[in-house]
Every structure is written in structure tokens, then in C-alpha cells.
Design a protein around this motif. Structure first.
Motif, PDB file in Angstrom:
ATOM      1  N   GLU A  12      -1.623  -7.244   5.935  1.00 16.63           N
ATOM      2  CA  GLU A  12      -1.986  -7.182   4.534  1.00 16.63           C
ATOM      3  C   GLU A  12      -2.941  -6.023   4.260  1.00 16.63           C
ATOM      4  O   GLU A  12      -3.879  -5.805   4.996  1.00 16.63           O
ATOM      5  CB  GLU A  12      -2.683  -8.482   4.158  1.00 16.63           C
ATOM      6  N   HIS A  13      -2.650  -5.278   3.245  1.00 17.28           N
ATOM      7  CA  HIS A  13      -3.589  -4.230   2.830  1.00 17.28           C
ATOM      8  C   HIS A  13      -4.640  -4.879   1.985  1.00 17.28           C
ATOM      9  O   HIS A  13      -4.343  -5.468   0.966  1.00 17.28           O
ATOM     10  CB  HIS A  13      -2.869  -3.182   1.970  1.00 17.28           C
ATOM     11  N   ARG A  14      -5.807  -4.722   2.451  1.00 17.40           N
ATOM     12  CA  ARG A  14      -6.892  -5.261   1.641  1.00 17.40           C
ATOM     13  C   ARG A  14      -7.692  -4.097   1.088  1.00 17.40           C
ATOM     14  O   ARG A  14      -8.644  -3.647   1.685  1.00 17.40           O
ATOM     15  CB  ARG A  14      -7.770  -6.188   2.474  1.00 17.40           C
ATOM     16  N   THR A  15      -7.222  -3.605   0.021  1.00 17.04           N
ATOM     17  CA  THR A  15      -7.955  -2.491  -0.576  1.00 17.04           C
ATOM     18  C   THR A  15      -8.923  -3.014  -1.591  1.00 17.04           C
ATOM     19  O   THR A  15      -8.633  -3.937  -2.345  1.00 17.04           O
ATOM     20  CB  THR A  15      -7.002  -1.515  -1.264  1.00 17.04           C
ATOM     21  N   SER A  16     -10.009  -2.402  -1.575  1.00 19.69           N
ATOM     22  CA  SER A  16     -11.039  -2.832  -2.512  1.00 19.69           C
ATOM     23  C   SER A  16     -11.191  -1.761  -3.564  1.00 19.69           C
ATOM     24  O   SER A  16     -10.954  -0.584  -3.335  1.00 19.69           O
ATOM     25  CB  SER A  16     -12.354  -3.002  -1.770  1.00 19.69           C
ATOM     26  N   ASN A  17     -11.598  -2.172  -4.660  1.00 20.79           N
ATOM     27  CA  ASN A  17     -11.869  -1.200  -5.685  1.00 20.79           C
ATOM     28  C   ASN A  17     -13.307  -1.309  -6.123  1.00 20.79           C
ATOM     29  O   ASN A  17     -13.630  -1.270  -7.292  1.00 20.79           O
ATOM     30  CB  ASN A  17     -10.920  -1.398  -6.856  1.00 20.79           C
ATOM     31  N   ALA A  18     -14.112  -1.473  -5.122  1.00 16.31           N
ATOM     32  CA  ALA A  18     -15.530  -1.561  -5.434  1.00 16.31           C
ATOM     33  C   ALA A  18     -15.964  -0.315  -6.176  1.00 16.31           C
ATOM     34  O   ALA A  18     -15.370   0.746  -6.031  1.00 16.31           O
ATOM     35  CB  ALA A  18     -16.328  -1.676  -4.149  1.00 16.31           C
ATOM     36  N   THR A  20       6.089   0.389   6.171  1.00 12.63           N
ATOM     37  CA  THR A  20       5.549  -0.725   5.414  1.00 12.63           C
ATOM     38  C   THR A  20       4.996  -1.737   6.398  1.00 12.63           C
ATOM     39  O   THR A  20       5.718  -2.391   7.120  1.00 12.63           O
ATOM     40  CB  THR A  20       6.636  -1.370   4.550  1.00 12.63           C
TER      41      THR A  20
END
Lengths: 227, 286, 227
Positions: free
Chosen positions: B261-267, B257
Motif C-alpha cells: 500500500e502506498h501511504r502517501t501523506s499530504n502533510a 504497480t
């Protein structure tokens, strides 16, 4: 030429089950051939309803011949099948021939991304890999290594993907927690593409924030994520 | 005349023409009157000339042979014998008939091959659909890719990512730890029984990783978990599990873990099938 | 479980022709399965050489069953095929067989000579045919039906030619021994008579008569077939 034998030759050569209707179509098509002989032409006149008794007789023929296969009708379609007791051998035959080729580098990369970041959407995978993953995703899905595990809480509710138990088996892992630590991969920030045409920039980033908590621990996420 | 033309076109050679002439006479090859045959053959050649057809050299050679045979027949017996004596029993008649008999056999064989050829056009192999249990899930697939391939893939991803983004320097810092490597080496050996030394490093992405792997190996050998063997001089070192050694569980600090920060995008990708709705997005963000 | 039936079920399910060797591999693989039962395990001990008689018996079974298909061995591999008379219908179902154009008469003659007399040199072929075979040999080689198989122990060490496995496949033959009338045609060509022929004075046909008795083999085989 007896109808029943013609039907047998067709079902014997067919790659998939055939319904009486489809069989009749073949009889008609055969008669349409330029060089069709009289016998071929005559069978084109046979009605669909007349085929079923012939097929049933054929099935009985093979039942009494008691060889290793039978003619069966499943959901209205006829096909030859091997008797179940030969399953162990036939299965070995499939195993021998179906030995899958090695995974390609793009497939491995995509698989790695999915393994470490699951669940995630196709768009996210593409963002990390920097290229389209269409063909690769298909391969991985067909090979049973990845599967759709749910839908993202985002616009359009796109499908999210994760690895399968087969994936673990394939790499000899007990579980996802067994994956060699690759923190770096987990840390790659997946930004949205530079200029999305249809998405309001302000909003597009909001949803991923939401996703964040769900992608943190890849090992666990597959459970709660089904939508 | 028309018949001649057609026939000439199909003759494969002088032997073929001779067989045709013999067939017309309805006699056995062995009983054919060679003098008569010679006359007929030469008549055909003349017809071919008349029709301005190209006459292959072989026909002319045969015509000469036949002329010779014919002329010999006309000689008195004593002189015939003389000729034969010179040729050590080489009778041109015999030679020709032997050739015709042999050629006829192969011509017949060719006709049989032709029959087989056209028969094969109507013979279809049974190519059944794949049996139901051909689904990969039912098949215990032998791993043909090791976890190293996967790690290698991870590293390629990272490398390319860096090239593309020119960022995330900390990503490229080696994160390998000896304990992680101990775990993965044990896993590989547990899985495969033994592993080639070079294989362990084949996919190492960085100097740091190589060092970690090597230290891990040394540690495992020190702990008598593994043994090394070199079956042949200068050959590859084989690493396998030491006999009767309980696999020591090397616990690895769980760093999975990440703090970053996970910066996932859902573009949108092709998975997005509906129109974008700001309201929905906001709702989701709640 | 009788071997022959297991082989039948395998050939019935196979998607390509299988050799005895491949069939044995399948038997072994089936026995290697975790849950393999005693019968499955027992068949793994069967030798490759034992498979061929079983396969031949199976082929005979299907020959006498006289249905619309047969079990055949082509170039060493076994497969089920439909009988040619059902070709018009099967073709309507699976499409026209992809086959190169038919062979020309010169090509067939040359091929027959090579098939029965291999290995032999180009000069030997030309001697039998009585014409040059340059163009024809090129066609046959390009189509993969014949190939160079070595060199003759003669002046200039000319190449010798033979047929390929593709030749067997093209004509649907199990092996060269399957060639029609193979015994007769393979026989070494009649040699010239041991002693000089004595010719009856003035009779042109006398010599051949004389020859007939002295060269028994060719005389017998062609006698009676008036051409």
C-alpha cells in the motif's frame, strides 16, 4: 550630444527592453551624477513625450542601415533584436553557452523521487528525502525537468509535481514506463511528519488515503490529475 | 618654495627630474647643455636637503655622475682624450643622454596607457539579455547524466531512507532481476552506442545488482546482441551493440504497480497556503 | 548569407566576447542542428583563419557607420562596446564599471617598459627607469597585469617579465601590436657609437651634437618634439 544617439547607446547596452519612461529616468539619473557635465544635464530636461519621436527615428535609422539587427518596440518597450534569418546561428550560440552543468546529487535524488512517485507534493518529496528541496526544486523546474502538474486533493490543495517530456529526452527514455524498475522506491511509505502543529492527526491521514489510488501508477497519473 | 615641494613629490627618479629640467630649458634632449643641467640638478638636490626631504639613493648616484661629467668638461682637451681612451669610448655624456631619450619615450608611452586606462572606464560592453529561445525546452540538451546516475540516486535515497527510518528491511532486499538489467543495458547501449564495462557497474548499489548486471551482460553476449572489445591491454572493456543484430525486446514483467500500500501523506509543506480545514479534508476523503 | 553578417548577428547576441575559434565552433554547431539548411551548413566549412578578415571588415563597417558603438577585439576576443562619450548615460543604466583603482605613475611607466620591451629582467627595467621597481613590480604582478615569462640567458639566470592577457583587457587592446607607437618603442635602444667620440675642445654640448648624427634612429624619432 544628440538625444537619439544617447538613446541608442542606452538601448545597445541594456539587458532588457526599456520604455520611454525608463529611458527618461536614466537620463535624469545620469544628470544627477556628481560629475555630470552640461550635456548630460541638459538631456535630463527632455520630456517623455519627446523621446518617442527620437526612438522612432532611431528605429528608422536601423531599418535603413539594414544590418543584422533592428530596433523594435514591443508592448511599449524598445529593444535591439537580431533579424530572424540569423536564428539558426544565434540559437547555436545559446546552445554552446547554455550547456547545463551536470545535475547535482540532491537534484538527481529529488528527480528520482518525482519520476517514480509522480504526481506528488513538495511536502511528500521532502518527507522521502528527509531534507528540504527548495533550491533543488527550483533547479529542476528551471532546467525544465519537472513541472507542476496539478493540485493534490488535500488541505490547501498543494501543487503536485511530475516530470516533463524534457525529462524523458534528457535520460533517453521513451516514456515513464521505460524507467528502470525501482519498486523499492515506489514502496517507501511516505508518512506525514511526526508532529504537525496545525493538522488534526486524524484528518491528515485521511486525505493521503485518498491520494493513494492516484499515486499507484506513476506512468498514468499525470493525465487525470490536472486540477 | 611651495612649487619645489610639489615637484619633488612627483619625480619618479633622477631621470624624471632631469627631464623636467630639460623641459624647463625648452631644448631638445640632444642639445642640452649638460654642465648647466648638472648644476641645476645639484641645486635641486640641495633644496631637497634644505627641505629635509628624503633623498633616494638614485638621486645621489645621478648627482655624482653629473659632477663627473661636469668636471670632465673643465679638463684640458688632451686630458679629456686620455680619459676617454681609458674607457674605451664610454662617454658618460652619451650614456646619460641615451638613457634620458629612452626614458622619455617610455614616460610618453605611460601617458598614452593612462589615456587608454581612463578611456576604458567609459567603454561598456554590450551584454544583451538572453534571446527568447534560450528556454531549455527548445534546446535539445545532450544528456550529460545517464540513467545510471538516476538509479544511483534511487539507491542513495533508499540507503538514506533506511538509515533514517531504520525500517523497511524488505526495501533493501535486492529487487534487481536479470531481465531488468538486460533491458537497462540494452537501453544504455542503444542510447550511447557503446559503454565502458566499468561504467555499467560504477553505480551498482549492491552486490546483488552487480551480479544481475553481469549476468545480463553475459546473456546479451550469448544472444549476440552485444560485443565486447578491449582496445588496449588492461584498458577498459568497451561494450557495444553487435552489428546487424536486431534489438531483441526483452519484456520485463511489469511489477510497477506494487502490492504494498502506498501511504502517501499530504502533510502541510510550504505548498499549503490556506488554513487547515477539517471539513474540507473530510469532504476530500469521501 | 554573407559570413560577416552572420558573425555580426552572433556578436550582437553574445553575452561575452567571442574569439574567432569560438565563433567557428558556433558556426559548426549551427550546421549540426537537425534542421540545418544549406546556407547554415555551408558556413561550417569556413576555416578559423578566414574569420579574422571578415571580423576586421565588420569592425571597419561599424567604424565608418560612426554610430554609438563599435566592434572591437580585445585580447583576441571580439565584442560590441559603446563609445566612451556615452559613458555617463550607460553608467546611469548599468552601474559603475567594476574596475580596480587607477594605476600610479610609477606603475604605468614600469608597465609601459615591460609592454614594449618584453621579455626583460627586473634589472633591465630598473636601468631604463633609473630607480628601483620592487614595490611597483609587486603591484603589477598582484593585479595580474604582468607575469614572469621565463629566465634570461644571463648570469644568475634572472626571471624575465612580460604582460598578461589581462593587461590587454585592462587597456582595451587587441594585442601588443596595438600599443601606441609600438614600432618606435620596440626598436632596440641605440647602441653606443662605434668609435670613441671626438669632442670639440671645451664645448660641453659638442659631444651630444656629434652623437646625434651617429645614432640616427633615436635622433630622428625624438627630434622636433621639444620637451
Amino acid at each position: 550630444m544628440e538625444l537619439k544617439f544617447v538613446l541608442e547607446s542606452l538601448l545597445f547596452s541594456a539587458q532588457k527592453p526599456l520604455s520611454a519612461k525608463e529611458l527618461r529616468e536614466v537620463l535624469v539619473n545620469a544628470a544627477d551624477a556628481e560629475d555630470a557635465e552640461a550635456t548630460v544635464k541638459s538631456l535630463a530636461k527632455i520630456k517623455e513625450a519627446e523621446l518617442t519621436p527620437a526612438l522612432e527615428e532611431l528605429a528608422r535609422d536601423h531599418e535603413s542601415a539594414a544590418r543584422t539587427y533592428r530596433l523594435v518596440c514591443v508592448a511599449g518597450s524598445w529593444q535591439f533584436v537580431t533579424q530572424p534569418e540569423y536564428g539558426p546561428w544565434v540559437r547555436a550560440l545559446v546552445g554552446v553557452k547554455a550547456r547545463p552543468p551536470r545535475l547535482s546529487q540532491p537534484a538527481l535524488e529529488t528527480l528520482a523521487i518525482i519520476a517514480y512517485r509522480q504526481p506528488l507534493t513538495r511536502a511528500e518529496i521532502e518527507q522521502i528525502r528527509g531534507v528540504s528541496v527548495d533550491g533543488v526544486m527550483q533547479t529542476l523546474t528551471e532546467r525544465g525537468l519537472v513541472e507542476s502538474v496539478g493540485r493534490a486533493e488535500a488541505v490547501g490543495r498543494p501543487q503536485t509535481y511530475g516530470t516533463t517530456p524534457m525529462f524523458l529526452e534528457y535520460f533517453g527514455l521513451r516514456g515513464l514506463e521505460d524507467l528502470p524498475a525501482a519498486d523499492e522506491l515506489r514502496r517507501i511509505p511516505a508518512e506525514k511528519p511526526p508532529a504537525p502543529v496545525t493538522v488534526d492527526p486524524g484528518l491528515a491521514t485521511a486525505a493521503p488515503e485518498e491520494l493513494k489510488t492516484q499515486t499507484e501508477t506513476p506512468a498514468q497519473t499525470t493525465e487525470g490529475e490536472k486540477s | 618654495m611651495a612649487e619645489y615641494k610639489v615637484q619633488f613629490e612627483v619625480f619618479e627618479g633622477p631621470l624624471d627630474l632631469l627631464l623636467y629640467l630639460i623641459k624647463k630649458e625648452e631644448v631638445d634632449i640632444y642639445e642640452v647643455n649638460l654642465t648647466k643641467l648638472a648644476t641645476q640638478f645639484i641645486e635641486y638636490i640641495d633644496t631637497m636637503r634644505l627641505l629635509d626631504l628624503e633623498i633616494a639613493g638614485e638621486f645621489l648616484v645621478m648627482a655624482a655622475t653629473l659632477m663627473y661629467i661636469k668636471s670632465r668638461e673643465l679638463l684640458p682637451v688632451e686630458q679629456q682624450a686620455q680619459v676617454e681612451g681609458e674607457e674605451e669610448g664610454e662617454d658618460p655624456r652619451w650614456e646619460l643622454i641615451r638613457q634620458l631619450v629612452e626614458y622619455k619615450k617610455f614616460k610618453d608611452a605611460a601617458a598614452q596607457l593612462q589615456a587608454l586606462e581612463s578611456r576604458q572606464e567609459h567603454v561598456f560592453p554590450r551584454i544583451p539579455g538572453k534571446p527568447d529561445f534560450a528556454e531549455p525546452a527548445a534546446e535539445p540538451v545532450k544528456p550529460d547524466v545517464s540513467i545510471f546516475d538516476l538509479l544511483n540516486a534511487v539507491n542513495s535515497v533508499l540507503k538514506r531512507f533506511e538509515q533514517r527510518e531504520g525500517q523497511a528491511r524488505e526495501i533493501f532486499e535486492d529487487k534487481w532481476s536479470v531481465s531488468e538489467k538486460i533491458e537497462s543495458v540494452l537501453k544504455v547501449i542503444g542510447e550511447r552506442g557503446s559503454v565502458k564495462f566499468s561504467d555499467l557497474f560504477e553505480n551498482a548499489a549492491s552486490r546483488g545488482e552487480v551480479v544481475c548486471t553481469f549476468l545480463a551482460l553475459l546473456e546479451l553476449i550469448r544472444l549476440k546482441q552485444l560485443v565486447c572489445a578491449q582496445p588496449e591491454a588492461f584498458g577498459d572493456i568497451e561494450i557495444s551493440r553487435a552489428v546487424a543484430a536486431e534489438p531483441e525486446t526483452v519484456t520485463n514483467e511489469d511489477e510497477k504497480t506494487s502490492n504494498i500500500e502506498h501511504r502517501t501523506s499530504n502533510a502541510e509543506g510550504e505548498d499549503v497556503d490556506g488554513p487547515q480545514s477539517g471539513a474540507e479534508l473530510k469532504e476530500n476523503a469521501q
